[in-house]
Design a protein around this motif. Structure first.
Motif, mmCIF file in Angstrom:
data_model
loop_
_atom_site.group_PDB
_atom_site.id
_atom_site.type_symbol
_atom_site.label_atom_id
_atom_site.label_comp_id
_atom_site.label_asym_id
_atom_site.label_seq_id
_atom_site.Cartn_x
_atom_site.Cartn_y
_atom_site.Cartn_z
ATOM 1 N N ILE A 227 28.951 33.056 47.582
ATOM 2 C CA ILE A 227 29.825 34.135 48.047
ATOM 3 C C ILE A 227 31.202 34.078 47.398
ATOM 4 C CG2 ILE A 227 28.634 34.428 50.237
ATOM 5 C CD1 ILE A 227 30.911 32.822 51.538
ATOM 6 N N VAL A 228 31.506 32.994 46.672
ATOM 7 C CA VAL A 228 32.818 32.853 46.050
ATOM 8 C C VAL A 228 32.644 32.778 44.544
ATOM 9 C CG1 VAL A 228 34.850 31.389 45.824
ATOM 10 C CG2 VAL A 228 33.736 31.635 48.042
ATOM 11 N N LYS A 229 33.420 33.595 43.833
ATOM 12 C CA LYS A 229 33.435 33.541 42.385
ATOM 13 C C LYS A 229 34.865 33.314 41.942
ATOM 14 C CE LYS A 229 29.603 36.685 41.694
ATOM 15 N NZ LYS A 229 29.170 37.934 41.064
ATOM 16 N N VAL A 230 35.047 32.578 40.874
ATOM 17 C CA VAL A 230 36.367 32.299 40.332
ATOM 18 C C VAL A 230 36.523 33.100 39.050
ATOM 19 C CG1 VAL A 230 37.907 30.525 39.441
ATOM 20 C CG2 VAL A 230 36.357 29.992 41.331
ATOM 21 N N ASP A 231 37.590 33.908 38.999
ATOM 22 C CA ASP A 231 37.878 34.712 37.813
ATOM 23 C C ASP A 231 39.137 34.145 37.163
ATOM 24 O OD1 ASP A 231 38.209 36.595 35.877
ATOM 25 O OD2 ASP A 231 38.323 38.315 37.233
ATOM 26 N N HIS A 232 38.982 33.444 36.073
ATOM 27 C CA HIS A 232 40.101 32.782 35.410
ATOM 28 C C HIS A 232 40.857 33.694 34.448
ATOM 29 C CE1 HIS A 232 39.236 28.790 36.956
ATOM 30 N NE2 HIS A 232 37.952 29.029 36.737
ATOM 31 N N GLY A 233 40.348 34.854 34.163
ATOM 32 C CA GLY A 233 40.949 35.717 33.149
ATOM 33 C C GLY A 233 41.979 36.718 33.660
ATOM 34 N N ARG A 234 42.236 36.706 34.933
ATOM 35 C CA ARG A 234 43.159 37.697 35.496
ATOM 36 C C ARG A 234 44.613 37.325 35.278
ATOM 37 N NH1 ARG A 234 41.515 41.375 40.108
ATOM 38 N NH2 ARG A 234 39.359 41.699 39.566
ATOM 39 N N LYS A 235 45.450 38.358 35.198
ATOM 40 C CA LYS A 235 46.902 38.159 35.144
ATOM 41 C C LYS A 235 47.446 38.243 36.564
ATOM 42 C CE LYS A 235 47.624 40.126 30.588
ATOM 43 N NZ LYS A 235 48.296 41.143 29.802
ATOM 44 N N LYS A 236 48.680 37.778 36.733
ATOM 45 C CA LYS A 236 49.321 37.879 38.044
ATOM 46 C C LYS A 236 49.521 39.348 38.390
ATOM 47 C CE LYS A 236 51.544 33.472 38.127
ATOM 48 N NZ LYS A 236 52.558 32.727 38.775
ATOM 49 N N LEU A 237 49.405 39.663 39.675
ATOM 50 C CA LEU A 237 49.566 41.048 40.112
ATOM 51 C C LEU A 237 50.990 41.541 39.909
ATOM 52 C CD1 LEU A 237 47.465 40.978 43.394
ATOM 53 C CD2 LEU A 237 46.806 41.912 41.173
ATOM 54 N N CYS A 238 51.973 40.690 40.190
ATOM 55 C CA CYS A 238 53.376 41.069 40.031
ATOM 56 C C CYS A 238 53.854 40.640 38.644
ATOM 57 C CB CYS A 238 54.238 40.411 41.112
ATOM 58 S SG CYS A 238 55.999 40.777 40.925
ATOM 59 N N GLN A 239 54.225 41.618 37.832
ATOM 60 C CA GLN A 239 54.734 41.351 36.484
ATOM 61 C C GLN A 239 56.215 41.700 36.375
ATOM 62 O OE1 GLN A 239 52.849 40.084 33.850
ATOM 63 N NE2 GLN A 239 51.239 39.771 35.361
ATOM 64 N N CYS A 240 56.893 41.873 37.512
ATOM 65 C CA CYS A 240 58.297 42.299 37.517
ATOM 66 C C CYS A 240 59.196 41.209 36.927
ATOM 67 C CB CYS A 240 58.743 42.618 38.940
ATOM 68 S SG CYS A 240 57.796 43.959 39.687
ATOM 69 N N LYS A 241 60.205 41.640 36.145
ATOM 70 C CA LYS A 241 61.132 40.701 35.510
ATOM 71 C C LYS A 241 62.126 40.119 36.516
ATOM 72 C CE LYS A 241 59.579 41.242 31.356
ATOM 73 N NZ LYS A 241 58.651 40.274 30.864
ATOM 74 N N GLU A 242 62.651 40.942 37.399
ATOM 75 C CA GLU A 242 63.591 40.494 38.432
ATOM 76 C C GLU A 242 63.104 41.007 39.784
ATOM 77 O OE1 GLU A 242 67.603 41.555 37.538
ATOM 78 O OE2 GLU A 242 67.674 40.263 35.780
#
Length: 141
Positions: free
Chosen positions: A22-37
């Protein structure tokens, strides 16, 4: 139910072995928040942090790490608040008229002098030789 690689090779899992898929690990994702500040909001009840700028839920450790490594933003905001506090402490509304009078009266070739509120004639502040108590101001009018 899908077959596992072990089952595809012809082997059969023992019946007492429970499959956990039931659990899969996805290592290719980027962080959801890409904000600079980013600007964070902490939901203490649900123990989550989200970015006010993009709306993404942020890992609390990532938010803490960002704040620790970008402390200059906190220092700048603190300095701005202290400066604003000093301005508020120095603000004296009863001196606004005096400060304005001083600004107009500064000695240069374009300086201005006040006009008498009764007759409208200009006069130099050096002509003021007497003062009266503010309590008597209303009784004169």
């Amino acid at each position: 139910m899908k077959e596992s690689n072990h089952e595809k090779k012809g082997g059969k899992l023992p019946e007492k072995v429970i499959r956990i898929d039931i659990v899969k690990v996805d290592h290719g994702r980027k962080k959801l928040c890409q904000c600079k500040e980013p600007h964070y909001t902490i939901d203490y009840v649900n123990k989550i942090v989200w970015c006010d700028d993009c709306g993404a839920i942020v890992d609390p450790l990532d938010a803490l790490h960002y704040l620790a490594t970008h402390y200059e933003r906190l220092v700048q905001q603190t300095e701005n608040l202290l400066k604003q506090r000093q301005e508020i402490a120095n603000y004296k509304p009863h001196l606004v008229v005096i400060k304005e009078l001083e600004r107009y009266y500064r000695k240069n070739k374009f300086s201005m002098v006040p006009c008498c509120p009764r007759c409208g004639e200009p006069f130099d502040l050096s002509e003021i030789h007497s003062w009266s108590n503010r309590r008597f101001l209303k009784s004169i009018d």
